[in-house]
Motif scaffolding. Structure first.
Motif, PDB file in Angstrom:
ATOM      1  N   LEU A 251      17.980  10.480  18.982  1.00 21.05           N
ATOM      2  CA  LEU A 251      17.181   9.863  17.929  1.00 21.05           C
ATOM      3  C   LEU A 251      18.018   9.618  16.683  1.00 21.05           C
ATOM      4  O   LEU A 251      17.949   8.551  16.063  1.00 21.05           O
ATOM      5  CB  LEU A 251      15.982  10.752  17.605  1.00 21.05           C
ATOM      6  CG  LEU A 251      15.082  10.256  16.453  1.00 21.05           C
ATOM      7  CD1 LEU A 251      14.507   8.889  16.786  1.00 21.05           C
ATOM      8  CD2 LEU A 251      13.982  11.263  16.181  1.00 21.05           C
ATOM      9  N   TYR A 252      18.850  10.603  16.316  1.00 15.52           N
ATOM     10  CA  TYR A 252      19.705  10.448  15.143  1.00 15.52           C
ATOM     11  C   TYR A 252      20.676   9.279  15.334  1.00 15.52           C
ATOM     12  O   TYR A 252      20.911   8.476  14.429  1.00 15.52           O
ATOM     13  CB  TYR A 252      20.469  11.748  14.899  1.00 15.52           C
ATOM     14  CG  TYR A 252      21.365  11.697  13.675  1.00 15.52           C
ATOM     15  CD1 TYR A 252      20.854  11.773  12.382  1.00 15.52           C
ATOM     16  CD2 TYR A 252      22.748  11.580  13.826  1.00 15.52           C
ATOM     17  CE1 TYR A 252      21.675  11.726  11.278  1.00 15.52           C
ATOM     18  CE2 TYR A 252      23.584  11.530  12.722  1.00 15.52           C
ATOM     19  CZ  TYR A 252      23.034  11.609  11.445  1.00 15.52           C
ATOM     20  OH  TYR A 252      23.855  11.554  10.361  1.00 15.52           O
TER      21      TYR A 252
ATOM     22  N   SER B 286      16.157  13.260  23.076  1.00 20.75           N
ATOM     23  CA  SER B 286      16.692  14.393  22.334  1.00 20.75           C
ATOM     24  C   SER B 286      16.846  14.026  20.859  1.00 20.75           C
ATOM     25  O   SER B 286      16.909  12.853  20.481  1.00 20.75           O
ATOM     26  CB  SER B 286      18.041  14.802  22.908  1.00 20.75           C
ATOM     27  OG  SER B 286      19.004  13.815  22.640  1.00 20.75           O
ATOM     28  N   GLU B 287      16.929  15.053  20.019  1.00 22.33           N
ATOM     29  CA  GLU B 287      17.075  14.827  18.581  1.00 22.33           C
ATOM     30  C   GLU B 287      18.400  14.142  18.275  1.00 22.33           C
ATOM     31  O   GLU B 287      18.494  13.310  17.379  1.00 22.33           O
ATOM     32  CB  GLU B 287      16.979  16.159  17.837  1.00 22.33           C
ATOM     33  CG  GLU B 287      16.955  16.006  16.322  1.00 22.33           C
ATOM     34  CD  GLU B 287      16.751  17.342  15.625  1.00 22.33           C
ATOM     35  OE1 GLU B 287      16.757  17.359  14.382  1.00 22.33           O
ATOM     36  OE2 GLU B 287      16.589  18.364  16.328  1.00 22.33           O
ATOM     37  N   ARG B 288      19.432  14.475  19.054  1.00 24.66           N
ATOM     38  CA  ARG B 288      20.730  13.855  18.848  1.00 24.66           C
ATOM     39  C   ARG B 288      20.682  12.354  19.139  1.00 24.66           C
ATOM     40  O   ARG B 288      21.227  11.531  18.418  1.00 24.66           O
ATOM     41  CB  ARG B 288      21.780  14.536  19.739  1.00 24.66           C
ATOM     42  CG  ARG B 288      23.211  14.202  19.352  1.00 24.66           C
ATOM     43  CD  ARG B 288      24.163  15.006  20.162  1.00 24.66           C
ATOM     44  NE  ARG B 288      24.584  14.276  21.347  1.00 24.66           N
ATOM     45  CZ  ARG B 288      25.307  14.779  22.319  1.00 24.66           C
ATOM     46  NH1 ARG B 288      25.674  16.035  22.286  1.00 24.66           N
ATOM     47  NH2 ARG B 288      25.671  14.057  23.354  1.00 24.66           N
TER      48      ARG B 288
ATOM     49  N   ALA C  29      11.372  13.082  18.025  1.00 19.60           N
ATOM     50  CA  ALA C  29      12.146  12.981  19.279  1.00 19.60           C
ATOM     51  C   ALA C  29      11.326  13.469  20.457  1.00 19.60           C
ATOM     52  O   ALA C  29      11.344  12.870  21.541  1.00 19.60           O
ATOM     53  CB  ALA C  29      13.446  13.756  19.144  1.00 19.60           C
ATOM     54  N   ASN C  30      10.585  14.564  20.260  1.00 20.40           N
ATOM     55  CA  ASN C  30       9.729  15.069  21.346  1.00 20.40           C
ATOM     56  C   ASN C  30       8.644  14.067  21.701  1.00 20.40           C
ATOM     57  O   ASN C  30       8.290  13.883  22.865  1.00 20.40           O
ATOM     58  CB  ASN C  30       9.107  16.402  20.942  1.00 20.40           C
ATOM     59  CG  ASN C  30      10.130  17.515  20.844  1.00 20.40           C
ATOM     60  OD1 ASN C  30      11.179  17.441  21.488  1.00 20.40           O
ATOM     61  ND2 ASN C  30       9.860  18.529  20.046  1.00 20.40           N
TER      62      ASN C  30
ATOM     63  N   LYS D 267       9.976  14.143  10.316  1.00 18.93           N
ATOM     64  CA  LYS D 267      10.588  15.276  11.027  1.00 18.93           C
ATOM     65  C   LYS D 267      11.162  14.767  12.351  1.00 18.93           C
ATOM     66  O   LYS D 267      10.423  14.426  13.269  1.00 18.93           O
ATOM     67  CB  LYS D 267       9.559  16.368  11.265  1.00 18.93           C
ATOM     68  CG  LYS D 267       9.063  16.990   9.971  1.00 18.93           C
ATOM     69  CD  LYS D 267       8.041  18.089  10.244  1.00 18.93           C
ATOM     70  CE  LYS D 267       7.541  18.707   8.935  1.00 18.93           C
ATOM     71  NZ  LYS D 267       6.531  19.762   9.170  1.00 18.93           N
ATOM     72  N   ARG D 268      12.506  14.728  12.413  1.00 21.63           N
ATOM     73  CA  ARG D 268      13.171  14.099  13.570  1.00 21.63           C
ATOM     74  C   ARG D 268      12.924  14.860  14.869  1.00 21.63           C
ATOM     75  O   ARG D 268      12.826  14.262  15.934  1.00 21.63           O
ATOM     76  CB  ARG D 268      14.675  13.977  13.308  1.00 21.63           C
ATOM     77  CG  ARG D 268      15.036  12.922  12.284  1.00 21.63           C
ATOM     78  CD  ARG D 268      16.475  12.516  12.410  1.00 21.63           C
ATOM     79  NE  ARG D 268      17.370  13.631  12.173  1.00 21.63           N
ATOM     80  CZ  ARG D 268      17.917  13.902  10.985  1.00 21.63           C
ATOM     81  NH1 ARG D 268      17.661  13.117   9.941  1.00 21.63           N
ATOM     82  NH2 ARG D 268      18.732  14.921  10.833  1.00 21.63           N
ATOM     83  N   LYS D 269      12.859  16.180  14.789  1.00 20.52           N
ATOM     84  CA  LYS D 269      12.686  16.959  16.024  1.00 20.52           C
ATOM     85  C   LYS D 269      11.352  16.652  16.683  1.00 20.52           C
ATOM     86  O   LYS D 269      11.267  16.434  17.898  1.00 20.52           O
ATOM     87  CB  LYS D 269      12.794  18.445  15.708  1.00 20.52           C
ATOM     88  CG  LYS D 269      12.743  19.338  16.937  1.00 20.52           C
ATOM     89  CD  LYS D 269      12.988  20.793  16.589  1.00 20.52           C
ATOM     90  CE  LYS D 269      12.983  21.657  17.838  1.00 20.52           C
ATOM     91  NZ  LYS D 269      13.226  23.081  17.528  1.00 20.52           N
TER      92      LYS D 269
END
Length: 409
Positions: free
Chosen positions: A400-401, A396-398, A390-391, A385-387
């Motif tokens: 991390l992506y 941020s999730e962006r 990232a936390n 789970k990327r979100k």
């Protein structure tokens, strides 16, 4: 005359100490006949102070003229200031009096003095030193008795160093420097000025009175106002004409502030921009701190082995911690680095302690590999789970992506 009386007489609004000091200097220098150089940003009200100095001087019954030196073409400024004779140049069909002749006995306000050509500066210096000048196309020396008040919105001393302004003229004009503070240095006066301007414009255009809510007041006060009082007055007039709501909110007020200034002049964070800017730096710091912690643990472990020459309770604890530290790291393909392996000694039948040889291979210190390892561990911990990952990483999730794509994870 008190400072408050001067404010009422000339319509000056504000109680800033910097503003009061400027008014006090103008009041003290007015009865004299020396030159004054007024400095301040565009729209801060420099011309008002020139009127104060003239009206409170012995020349108050004489003429007063304001000349914008930056608005006069270089080829005609000498003629405008000092006059010319008939036939002095093409188009000079008659004799013309210059400002220094027509304002004799009064005051001339030279705005944007730094825009004056160097040749004209030499003529002006002669007027200031001896009161003498020569008309364009003439050889006759004329006399005048004029007080000069100059103003500029640039740093004249820098212009002197760059060869764009005469040093002798600068020191001649700068007998008494008078600095007008910008509006951003008078935060306590901004709301007072806004209320005065909106009251005047709502009366003029017969529109509903305007009030600001708390958020709008903070936006108004925290904005830097590069155009100073002039910009504030223009915005107040726009609100009086265009808005029909009695109360103006912060979001409404932001629509009247130039878009290119929103990100630079307002002390507020927009979205996650700041977090995006610093995410890579944060993750590198995290990697370095983890590496430092690992090295400290290893040093303690080695020191314990050397000191006790064998197994100790603290060694067992450290061994367990080290194994826990590295058990989740998946080595990237093609990576020949190995992890530290710590094994317990084994007692043989003869009573000798036989310790399995530990193979120690130098660990990679590549930041990219450490970064990849941290991202893998975070994704594994949160089951892809990327979100949440990232936390955990503090990015941020962006971001991390983007890192996943860059590192081919």
């Amino acid at each position: 005359m008190e400072i408050q009386e001067i404010k009422q007489r000339y319509g000056i609004i504000g109680n800033s100490p910097l503003l009061n000091r400027a008014i006090n200097i103008a009041y003290q220098v007015a009865p004299t006949d020396i030159s004054v150089l007024i400095t301040g940003e565009s729209g801060s009200g420099k011309e008002v102070f020139s009127h104060i100095i003239h009206q409170m001087s012995p020349r108050k019954h004489g003429p007063f003229i304001a000349v914008n030196c930056g608005a006069i073409p270089e080829g005609t400024i000498d003629s405008e200031l000092f006059g010319h004779e008939k036939g002095a140049y093409t188009g000079a069909v008659g004799e013309r009096k210059g400002y220094f002749e027509t304002v004799n006995g009064g005051t001339i306000f030279l705005d944007e003095i730094a825009e004056m050509p160097l040749g004209t500066q030499a003529r002006l210096l002669r007027v200031l030193e001896s009161g003498q000048y020569i008309k364009v196309g003439s050889s006759k020396v004329e006399k005048t008795n004029v007080r000069v008040i100059a103003a500029t919105n640039v740093d004249v001393y820098d212009a002197v160093k760059n060869g764009k302004f005469r040093e002798d003229l600068y020191y001649r004009l700068n007998t008494v420097p008078l600095r007008i503070p910008p509006l951003r240095d008078r935060k306590e006066d901004i709301y007072l000025l806004f209320r005065k301007f909106t009251s005047d414009f709502t009366d003029k255009y017969r529109t509903p009175p305007i009030q600001l809510d708390d958020e709008a007041q903070q936006v108004l006060i925290n904005y830097s106002w590069p155009g100073n009082v002039r910009q504030l007055k223009n915005m107040a007039e726009q609100l009086a004409v265009l808005e029909r709501d009695h109360v103006i909110t912060g979001q409404t007020l932001l629509t009247y502030i130039p878009q290119e200034a929103n990100g630079k002049n307002l002390p507020m964070r927009i979205g996650n921009q700041a977090k995006e800017d610093f995410s890579e730096r944060d993750i590198l710091y995290k990697v370095l701190f983890d590496m430092k912690r690992d090295m400290v643990e290893l040093k303690k472990l080695v020191a314990d082995i050397i000191e006790h020459g064998g197994v100790t309770p603290s060694f067992a604890n450290q061994s367990q911690a080290i194994n826990q530290l590295y058990r989740d790291i998946e080595m990237p393909a093609g990576n020949t680095d190995q992890q530290f392996t710590i094994q317990q000694p084994v007692n043989n039948n003869d009573g000798y302690n036989i310790t399995h040889e530990a193979e120690e291979v130098e660990e990679s210190l590549s930041l990219i590999e450490k970064e990849s390892d941290l991202i893998r561990k975070a994704l594994k911990k949160h089951k892809g789970k990327r979100k949440l990952a990232a936390n955990e990483l503090g990015i941020s999730e962006r971001t991390l992506y983007r890192k996943i794509k860059e590192l081919n994870l």
